[in-house]
Design a protein around this motif. Structure first.
Motif, mmCIF file in Angstrom:
data_model
loop_
_atom_site.group_PDB
_atom_site.id
_atom_site.type_symbol
_atom_site.label_atom_id
_atom_site.label_comp_id
_atom_site.label_asym_id
_atom_site.label_seq_id
_atom_site.Cartn_x
_atom_site.Cartn_y
_atom_site.Cartn_z
ATOM 1 N N TYR A 157 22.071 -6.371 -8.956
ATOM 2 C CA TYR A 157 20.686 -5.823 -8.797
ATOM 3 C C TYR A 157 19.535 -6.070 -9.504
ATOM 4 O O TYR A 157 19.676 -7.604 -9.946
ATOM 5 N N CYS A 158 18.486 -6.088 -9.076
ATOM 6 C CA CYS A 158 17.402 -7.222 -8.880
ATOM 7 C C CYS A 158 16.115 -6.403 -9.862
ATOM 8 O O CYS A 158 16.488 -4.871 -10.028
ATOM 9 N N GLY A 159 14.667 -6.789 -9.435
ATOM 10 C CA GLY A 159 13.126 -6.105 -10.171
ATOM 11 C C GLY A 159 12.749 -5.398 -8.999
ATOM 12 O O GLY A 159 11.526 -5.105 -9.299
ATOM 13 N N CYS A 160 13.519 -5.049 -7.560
ATOM 14 C CA CYS A 160 12.507 -4.987 -6.307
ATOM 15 C C CYS A 160 12.488 -3.044 -6.778
ATOM 16 O O CYS A 160 13.216 -2.390 -7.110
ATOM 17 N N SER A 161 11.770 -2.550 -5.813
ATOM 18 C CA SER A 161 11.980 -1.015 -5.460
ATOM 19 C C SER A 161 12.577 -0.449 -4.841
ATOM 20 O O SER A 161 13.651 0.621 -6.199
ATOM 21 N N SER A 162 14.119 -1.003 -4.465
ATOM 22 C CA SER A 162 14.681 -0.763 -3.937
ATOM 23 C C SER A 162 15.932 -1.217 -4.308
ATOM 24 O O SER A 162 17.023 0.054 -4.216
ATOM 25 N N HIS A 207 16.817 -10.685 -4.453
ATOM 26 C CA HIS A 207 17.900 -8.971 -3.739
ATOM 27 C C HIS A 207 19.359 -9.853 -3.549
ATOM 28 O O HIS A 207 20.295 -9.224 -3.171
ATOM 29 N N SER A 208 18.556 -11.207 -2.679
ATOM 30 C CA SER A 208 19.531 -11.188 -2.290
ATOM 31 C C SER A 208 20.937 -12.494 -3.187
ATOM 32 O O SER A 208 21.960 -12.302 -2.388
ATOM 33 N N LYS A 209 20.399 -12.803 -4.212
ATOM 34 C CA LYS A 209 21.526 -13.281 -4.855
ATOM 35 C C LYS A 209 22.336 -11.865 -5.685
ATOM 36 O O LYS A 209 23.328 -12.295 -6.107
ATOM 37 N N ALA A 210 21.422 -11.154 -5.742
ATOM 38 C CA ALA A 210 22.280 -9.628 -5.840
ATOM 39 C C ALA A 210 23.055 -8.983 -5.488
ATOM 40 O O ALA A 210 24.861 -8.755 -4.949
ATOM 41 N N LEU A 211 22.899 -9.383 -3.781
ATOM 42 C CA LEU A 211 23.782 -8.923 -2.635
ATOM 43 C C LEU A 211 24.629 -9.896 -2.512
ATOM 44 O O LEU A 211 26.150 -9.799 -2.255
ATOM 45 N N GLN A 212 24.865 -11.157 -3.011
ATOM 46 C CA GLN A 212 25.682 -12.650 -2.850
ATOM 47 C C GLN A 212 26.627 -11.658 -3.672
ATOM 48 O O GLN A 212 28.148 -12.118 -3.316
ATOM 49 N N TRP A 213 26.637 -11.802 -4.559
ATOM 50 C CA TRP A 213 27.826 -10.980 -5.984
ATOM 51 C C TRP A 213 28.334 -10.263 -5.044
ATOM 52 O O TRP A 213 29.810 -10.737 -5.641
ATOM 53 N N GLY A 214 27.967 -8.837 -4.703
ATOM 54 C CA GLY A 214 28.844 -7.688 -4.156
ATOM 55 C C GLY A 214 29.349 -6.917 -5.778
ATOM 56 O O GLY A 214 28.746 -6.900 -5.899
#
Length: 204
Positions: free
Chosen positions: A120-125, A187-194
């Motif tokens: 996860y990241c620090g975004c609102s999503s 967010h892209s790095k969090a998605l890349q981790w999966g």
């Protein structure tokens, strides 16, 4: 008649004198030859002695050189053995230190099982807010912050995931049981981790 006898006597005397002189010369000649032979024999004997002395000196020098060479070889061999022994000891000590270090590092870790690891990241999503402050009050930092079930892993617990050490600083509504959320800077790095499943170790 007297004159004839006188001449005959003179001839006999002269002949006798010649024979005596010839005999003397012959004796002197033979004595000289014998003397020369003795001198030659003495010279040969001296030469033989000199040759023997020279051979003995040469043999002594050869033996000494052989001993010196053997001592040098033995000294070099001893030095090589000592160096080899020192290198072996150093290598063994390093190996022992490495084993001890690995053993200590392993003894400080406790395997708590296989967890599902998400990102996860620090975004609102991801968080419903974007101030970057965790539930424990710290600033979320990539490479350090993770969210976990604090009933299993309280705040401040350090865990090792895939060889990297993280600290429990956050929680999440969906983070329960054997589930850990790793914080990423985007967010892209969090998605890349999966989604991954990894063994988790607690640092004692």
């Amino acid at each position: 008649m007297k004159k004839a006898r006188y001449v005959t006597g003179l001839l006999i005397f002269t002949l006798t004198l010649v024979i005596a002189v010839a005999g003397s010369l012959l004796i002197i000649d033979r004595f000289s030859e014998r003397r020369v032979a003795e001198v030659q024999t003495t010279d040969k004997s001296d030469n033989k002695c000199n040759v023997l002395k020279s051979d003995n000196r040469t043999e002594k020098l050869s033996v000494k050189e052989s001993k010196d060479t053997e001592e040098k070889v033995n000294s070099d061999t001893k030095q090589k053995i000592v160096l080899s022994t020192n290198k072996t000891k150093k290598t063994t000590k390093r190996a022992d230190k490495k084993k001890k270090h690995t053993k200590k590092a392993t003894s400080k870790l406790k395997n708590i099982g296989t967890y599902m690891i998400t990102g996860y990241c620090g975004c609102s999503s991801c968080c419903g807010k974007s101030d970057g402050v965790t539930a424990s009050g710290t600033r979320a930092t990539a490479g350090r912050t993770i969210a976990a079930d604090i009933s299993n892993l309280p705040f401040g617990t350090k865990v090792v995931i895939d060889g990297h050490t993280y600290t429990v600083e956050d929680v999440g509504g969906a983070i329960k049981g054997n589930h850990i959320d790793v914080y990423f800077s985007s967010h892209s790095k969090a998605l890349q981790w999966g989604v991954r499943y990894c063994d988790v170790y607690v640092v004692r």
